[in-house]
Scaffold this active site. Structure first.
Site, mmCIF file in Angstrom:
data_model
loop_
_atom_site.group_PDB
_atom_site.id
_atom_site.type_symbol
_atom_site.label_atom_id
_atom_site.label_comp_id
_atom_site.label_asym_id
_atom_site.label_seq_id
_atom_site.Cartn_x
_atom_site.Cartn_y
_atom_site.Cartn_z
ATOM 1 N N SER A 285 37.284 35.591 50.668
ATOM 2 C CA SER A 285 37.730 35.893 49.307
ATOM 3 C C SER A 285 39.170 35.422 49.164
ATOM 4 O O SER A 285 39.935 35.453 50.122
ATOM 5 C CB SER A 285 37.634 37.399 49.083
ATOM 6 O OG SER A 285 38.552 37.799 48.087
ATOM 7 N N LYS A 291 37.344 40.082 53.506
ATOM 8 C CA LYS A 291 35.997 39.761 53.063
ATOM 9 C C LYS A 291 35.360 38.586 53.779
ATOM 10 O O LYS A 291 36.001 37.601 54.084
ATOM 11 C CB LYS A 291 36.001 39.436 51.562
ATOM 12 C CG LYS A 291 36.207 40.631 50.656
ATOM 13 C CD LYS A 291 35.110 41.674 50.766
ATOM 14 C CE LYS A 291 33.818 41.268 50.103
ATOM 15 N NZ LYS A 291 33.906 41.269 48.649
#
Ligand code: ARG
Length: 479
Positions: A285, A291
């Site tokens: 991300s 992420k």
């Protein structure tokens, strides 16, 4: 547009046309930007047609030789990217024919004897699609093989089986994967079945009614490796049901891929943590540093919408077309091409993600998915997955199933209030629900006991799963 190009365009029809097309109309009606993809199939079809025309004495042996020579050169030009595609020549067929005539003269002009672009294009799409179906079928087999290999390594790994996404009964991870093997195996069968109807020859139907020349259509079909000859000229030039059928089969493949994707995405989430997907199939991300996102399965799930959308497009395209050929049918190509591209890329990436790629150093295959058996098993321990086993146990002790079901519901309620599993209730407590319960119940309440007990054909018992794996290995020639 040059005067020369305009000239070529009006020549394609006749002297009947007194004014040129506007540039907008030309762009609107042309298909060469996308149907050039059919060039190889177009040349193959033309060569088979020319060979038959010569055999029937409709063109001379010299014409045939000239056509072959010209086509060989054109094929080379296309492969080397040297072919000059002209929008003014509308489509792949007219572009190739014009170049042929430029190269070999009158023989090029004789090629179109006894045919029309209507039967020509229908033949080209069928030839092209047949080749694509063969590639897709091969990929479907590879994907099944990859799933079977992963299944084989995880027969004894247990995860919760769900219904309504609620824990239902424990199942073997291998059994779960083999469910997808069944789906992809039916997809393969569907593709092979559609192939039979794709592989029929329209050529010789000419514009719509057949032709006055003594064609040998069977000979052309044999040359092209087609299984038969379309038996009605009006139908042959106009229907695209074979493409719709393929699209429907492709949509089902994507639906199966999408279901698998949905599970991979769920399993990878921290709340499940059943699997890890290798970094090379995920992305990060731009804002959240922690992420790792399962982009590949998510995109596959998303692309399913586009393939199903193409099916809707094609099926709607056909609806309302009177016999025979209508220009509407030119709209069959882009959805069909995109369906094939999307499906092929998706299958390829899934074969890689599930089956793995060979490590450049060791040569060993590195799978893109690693399994966390402990997390799967821990999840299967939650949610009273063996409650049905307890009911079945009581049935074997003589209770009618409905009573057993009710008895177990009380036991589950008690276990819930103690925040423990059924297998953690002491025997005394269990016996309060029914005196027939004995200490052999704990084997029944274990995950492995539950699995082993489901030994019906097609069930999740490891012995059954082994049998199924053996069947798939033989079927897929996995050795
Ligand atoms: N480009 C056309 C198609 O894709 C080829 C056939 C054109 N036939 C015609 N009569 N205009 O369908």
């Amino acid at each position: 547009m040059s005067a020369n190009q305009l000239d070529k365009k009006s020549q394609a029809w006749s002297a009947l046309f007194s004014e040129p097309m506007s540039e907008l109309v030309q762009r609107y009606t042309a298909s060469v930007d996308f149907d050039r993809r059919l060039a190889s199939a177009d040349i193959t079809g033309s060569l088979a047609h020319a060979d038959m025309l010569a055999a029937q004495g409709i063109i001379s042996a010299q014409d045939l030789a000239d056509i072959r020579r010209g086509m060989a050169q054109i094929q080379g030009e296309i492969e080397r990217g040297e072919f000059s595609w002209q929008l003014a020549l509308e489509d792949v067929h007219l572009n190739i024919e014009a170049r042929l005539t430029q190269l070999v003269g009158d023989a090029g002009k004789r090629l179109h004897t006894g045919r029309s672009r209507n039967d020509q294009v229908a033949t080209d799409i069928r030839l092209w699609l047949r080749g694509e179906i063969d590639l897709i079928t091969g990929l479907l087999r590879e994907l099944q093989g990859a799933l079977v290999e992963v299944a084989q390594r995880h027969i004894d790994v247990i995860l919760p089986g769900f219904t309504h996404l609620q824990v239902a009964q424990p199942v073997s991870f291998a059994h779960h994967l083999l469910a997808y093997v069944e789906m992809f195996s039916r997809d393969e069968q569907r593709m092979l079945d559609a192939r039979k109807r794709v592989n029929q020859l329209p050529l010789g139907s000419a514009a719509l009614a057949g032709t006055t020349y003594p064609l040998d259509r069977e000979r052309v079909a044999r040359t092209l490796g087609m299984e038969g000859v379309c038996q009605n000229s009006l139908d042959a030039v106009s229907d695209r049901d074979f493409a719709i059928e393929f699209s429907a089969a492709a949509s089902l493949v994507m639906v199966h891929i999408s279901r698998l994707s949905e599970e991979l995405i769920l399993w990878m989430s921290q709340n499940f943590a059943f699997i890890r997907i290798a970094d090379r199939f995920t992305t990060g991300s731009s804002i959240m540093p922690q992420k790792k996102n399962p982009d590949v399965p998510e995109l596959a799930r998303g692309k399913t919408g586009r393939v199903v959308g193409h099916l809707m497009g094609l099926i709607t395209l056909m609806k309302g077309q009177p016999l025979a050929y209508n220009k509407d049918n030119q709209e069959d190509k882009e959805p069909l091409f995109d369906t094939v591209d999307t499906l092929r890329d998706t299958l390829r990436i899934f074969v890689e993600m599930i089956g793995g790629q060979p490590n450049p150093v060791s040569g060993a295959k590195e799978g893109g998915i690693s399994v966390n058996p402990a997390a799967m098993e821990a999840a299967a321990q939650k949610g009273y997955a063996t409650a049905t086993d307890l009911a079945d146990y009581l049935v074997k002790k003589g209770l009618p199933f409905r009573d057993a079901h009710e008895t177990v519901a009380h036991a589950v309620k008690a276990a819930q209030s103690h925040a423990c599993d059924l297998s953690e209730l002491p025997l005394k407590v269990l016996q309060e629900f029914h005196p027939a319960i004995d200490k052999d119940v704990y084997q029944v309440l274990s995950l492995r006991g539950s699995l082993n007990a489901r030994a019906t054909l097609g069930g999740t018992a490891p012995a059954q799963v082994q049998t199924q794996i053996a069947r798939h290995r033989a079927r897929l020639a996995l050795g």
